[in-house]
Scaffold this active site. Structure first.
Site, PDB file in Angstrom:
ATOM      1  CG  ASN A   7      35.499  42.795  16.310  1.00 24.82           C
ATOM      2  OD1 ASN A   7      34.474  42.346  15.796  1.00 24.82           O
ATOM      3  ND2 ASN A   7      35.517  43.413  17.468  1.00 24.82           N
ATOM      4  NE  ARG A  88      33.738  40.515  19.912  1.00 24.96           N
ATOM      5  CZ  ARG A  88      32.772  41.403  19.977  1.00 24.96           C
ATOM      6  NH1 ARG A  88      32.664  42.343  19.071  1.00 24.96           N
ATOM      7  NH2 ARG A  88      31.901  41.352  20.951  1.00 24.96           N
ATOM      8  CG  HIS A 177      31.187  42.079  26.703  1.00 26.11           C
ATOM      9  ND1 HIS A 177      30.115  42.689  27.315  1.00 26.11           N
ATOM     10  CD2 HIS A 177      31.303  42.656  25.495  1.00 26.11           C
ATOM     11  CE1 HIS A 177      29.595  43.599  26.505  1.00 26.11           C
ATOM     12  NE2 HIS A 177      30.308  43.594  25.390  1.00 26.11           N
ATOM     13  NE  ARG A 238      23.133  45.298  21.969  1.00 26.68           N
ATOM     14  CZ  ARG A 238      24.369  44.857  22.133  1.00 26.68           C
ATOM     15  NH1 ARG A 238      24.672  44.089  23.167  1.00 26.68           N
ATOM     16  NH2 ARG A 238      25.309  45.157  21.274  1.00 26.68           N
ATOM     17  NE  ARG A 281      32.459  59.836  23.855  1.00 31.26           N
ATOM     18  CZ  ARG A 281      33.282  59.270  23.006  1.00 31.26           C
ATOM     19  NH1 ARG A 281      34.541  59.608  23.001  1.00 31.26           N
ATOM     20  NH2 ARG A 281      32.859  58.379  22.156  1.00 31.26           N
ATOM     21  CD  GLU A 381      36.480  42.916  23.376  1.00 34.45           C
ATOM     22  OE1 GLU A 381      36.225  44.099  23.111  1.00 34.45           O
ATOM     23  OE2 GLU A 381      35.662  42.002  23.248  1.00 34.45           O
TER      24      GLU A 381
HETATM   25  P1  ADP Z   1      32.161  49.262  21.907  1.00 36.98           P
HETATM   26  O1  ADP Z   1      31.240  48.404  22.717  1.00 36.98           O
HETATM   27  O2  ADP Z   1      31.547  49.783  20.665  1.00 36.98           O
HETATM   28  O3  ADP Z   1      33.567  48.715  21.744  1.00 36.98           O
HETATM   29  P2  ADP Z   1      33.454  51.234  23.629  1.00 36.98           P
HETATM   30  O4  ADP Z   1      34.096  50.316  24.602  1.00 36.98           O
HETATM   31  O5  ADP Z   1      34.333  52.006  22.707  1.00 36.98           O
HETATM   32  O6  ADP Z   1      32.287  50.565  22.816  1.00 36.98           O
HETATM   33  O7  ADP Z   1      32.586  52.292  24.496  1.00 36.98           O
HETATM   34  C1  ADP Z   1      31.783  53.234  23.873  1.00 36.98           C
HETATM   35  C2  ADP Z   1      31.061  54.036  24.944  1.00 36.98           C
HETATM   36  O8  ADP Z   1      32.037  54.640  25.800  1.00 36.98           O
HETATM   37  C3  ADP Z   1      30.218  55.160  24.372  1.00 36.98           C
HETATM   38  O9  ADP Z   1      28.964  55.230  25.032  1.00 36.98           O
HETATM   39  C4  ADP Z   1      31.046  56.382  24.688  1.00 36.98           C
HETATM   40  O10 ADP Z   1      30.268  57.550  24.841  1.00 36.98           O
HETATM   41  C5  ADP Z   1      31.648  55.978  26.014  1.00 36.98           C
HETATM   42  N1  ADP Z   1      32.765  56.853  26.372  1.00 36.98           N
HETATM   43  C6  ADP Z   1      33.955  56.969  25.751  1.00 36.98           C
HETATM   44  N2  ADP Z   1      34.701  57.940  26.342  1.00 36.98           N
HETATM   45  C7  ADP Z   1      33.938  58.433  27.364  1.00 36.98           C
HETATM   46  C8  ADP Z   1      34.114  59.457  28.350  1.00 36.98           C
HETATM   47  N3  ADP Z   1      35.244  60.165  28.398  1.00 36.98           N
HETATM   48  N4  ADP Z   1      33.113  59.673  29.227  1.00 36.98           N
HETATM   49  C9  ADP Z   1      31.970  58.961  29.164  1.00 36.98           C
HETATM   50  N5  ADP Z   1      31.741  57.994  28.261  1.00 36.98           N
HETATM   51  C10 ADP Z   1      32.701  57.730  27.378  1.00 36.98           C
END
Ligand code: ADP
Length: 396
Positions: A7, A88, A177, A238, A281, A381
């Site tokens: 990816n 991907r 997605h 976004r 977070r 994925e």
């Molecule tokens: P990507 O689209 O880059 O693959 P991810 O699926 O890894 O993203 O998701 C990233 C998001 O998930 C971030 O906003 C991150 O803060 C949030 N996230 C990860 N762990 C937690 C958690 N324990 N509580 C709240 N949000 C979380």
């Protein structure tokens, strides 16, 4: 037989290696901040892990280093021994509605789709070129984020614009997605013990990019992202849904040109635009410390989620399950509560204890008597891309 899944993003490269045909995970990792002095490659394999600072001055060097490490740790002795590489690819346009075994002719066609996804497509293509050069003779497969949504009916994919915008410029809803949603739906059917073709599901993929999809009998019938991954939910940077006249207003009155307006909507908006942090977070931490902007950002995000669950409940008529996946969907109990709270009349009854429990397995978080089940199902994925790649390269 081993399959590499790549990816390739503009400044990152994620990879996983699976043993075929059982698709056992063998190794995986990420190169981040490619091209910057503080680039970092992280990799894990069955009995170890390592971090390699500075290993990714560019994509080619990063992939070469990945292959060196895979050889060193006995995962893949030589890249030419791979049975296939699955990529991907974000956008397949209207031309590619299914995964594609790549050859020179269709790769040339794929290049022509760059205008549809200028932010993602060049990096995806770079990954394909590099893998082609470093693993000559190994079959390569493109798996499109858009492909799962090729079943959208015209009433869902057509924008209320004149026909020439679609006919001459391919302006329509494509949705993204799809690979994640397809994986999660299959898992949901297994977990619920019912055939997928009998299930109506609402899947919320909530990561840095976020989208909702209505899935009827295993087919996508509506999805919140549009021609680009901008439309729909509030995301890390976004806007999601926005009055289409806003950018024109800002271009007229705030001195933005088209590129600046695009940058604003894709990179300076969403959670980041609302409160200055794009990582969920961090937004929670600030909201808990009393930051009113962060609290508003959570409110706007949760409210948008709830509206889409309502809209897709109406679109589907009957909903069997609402499914949360990706970083926020899998880990953020507060956002799931905001999305589902108050939807009891829609048959959605969250169990507070189950929702708050933290673990990484797939789990049901609705109460036992909830008419609509609510699930957290971790996505994968790369595993789905590996499965599709295996299918395509063994039946070809
Ligand atoms: P990507 O689209 O880059 O693959 P991810 O699926 O890894 O993203 O998701 C990233 C998001 O998930 C971030 O906003 C991150 O803060 C949030 N996230 C990860 N762990 C937690 C958690 N324990 N509580 C709240 N949000 C979380």
């Amino acid at each position: 037989m081993k399959i590499l899944v790549l990816n390739c993003g503009s400044s990152s490269l994620k990879f996983k290696v699976f043993a075929a045909p059982d698709l056992r995970w063998l190794a995986g990792g990420t190169a981040e901040r490619i091209g910057q002095p503080d680039s970092l490659l992280r990799m894990a394999w069955l009995d170890g892990a390592g971090e390699y600072p500075g290993a990714a001055p560019d994509h080619q060097a990063a992939l070469r280093q990945v292959f060196r490490l895979l050889a060193q740790h006995g995962v893949v002795a030589d890249p030419v021994q791979l049975s296939a590489v699955g990529h991907r690819v974000v956008h397949g346009g209207d031309r590619f509605r299914a995964p594609l075994l790549l050859d020179a002719a269709n790769l040339a066609e794929l290049r022509q789709l760059t205008p549809l996804a200028p932010l993602h497509h060049p990096a995806n293509l770079r990954g394909i070129e590099l893998a082609g050069a470093l693993c000559p003779g190994v079959p390569q497969v493109a798996v499109f984020d858009t492909a799962f949504h090729h079943t959208l009916p015209p009433r869902a994919w057509r924008y209320a614009l004149p026909e020439w915008t679609w006919r001459d410029y391919q302006v329509r809803r494509y949705g993204f997605h799809g690979t994640s949603v397809q994986y999660v739906c299959r898992r949901a059917a297994e977990l619920m013990g019912r055939p997928l073709d009998q299930l109506n599901l609402i899947v919320l993929h909530l990561g840095n990019g976020a989208s909702v999809t209505a899935v009827q009998g295993g087919h996508s019938v509506d999805t919140s992202m549009g021609m680009t991954p901008l439309e729909g939910l509030v995301m890390g940077t976004r806007t999601g849904d926005l009055d289409a006249a806003v950018p024109f207003y800002l271009m007229r009155h705030a001195g933005l040109d088209a590129a600046a307006a695009e940058h604003l909507l894709f990179f300076d908006s969403g959670l980041h635009g609302l409160c200055g942090s794009s990582d969920m977070r961090a937004v929670h931490a600030r909201a808990e410390a009393g930051d009113a902007d962060a609290q508003l950002a959570l409110d706007v995000t949760g409210y948008r989620l709830k509206k889409y669950i309502g809209a897709y409940s109406a679109a589907l008529g009957r909903v069997d399950a609402v499914i949360f996946t990706a970083g926020i969907g899998e880990n953020d109990a507060d956002m799931r509560r905001r999305a589902c709270g108050g939807l009891e009349r829609f048959g959605i009854w969250l169990d507070a204890g189950r929702n708050d429990a933290t673990h990484s397995e797939a789990r049901r978080i609705s109460s036992d008597d909830s008419p609509v089940q609510v699930w957290v199902i971790p996505t994968d994925e790369e595993l789905e891309i590996a499965r599709i790649t295996l299918e395509l390269t063994t039946t070809a």
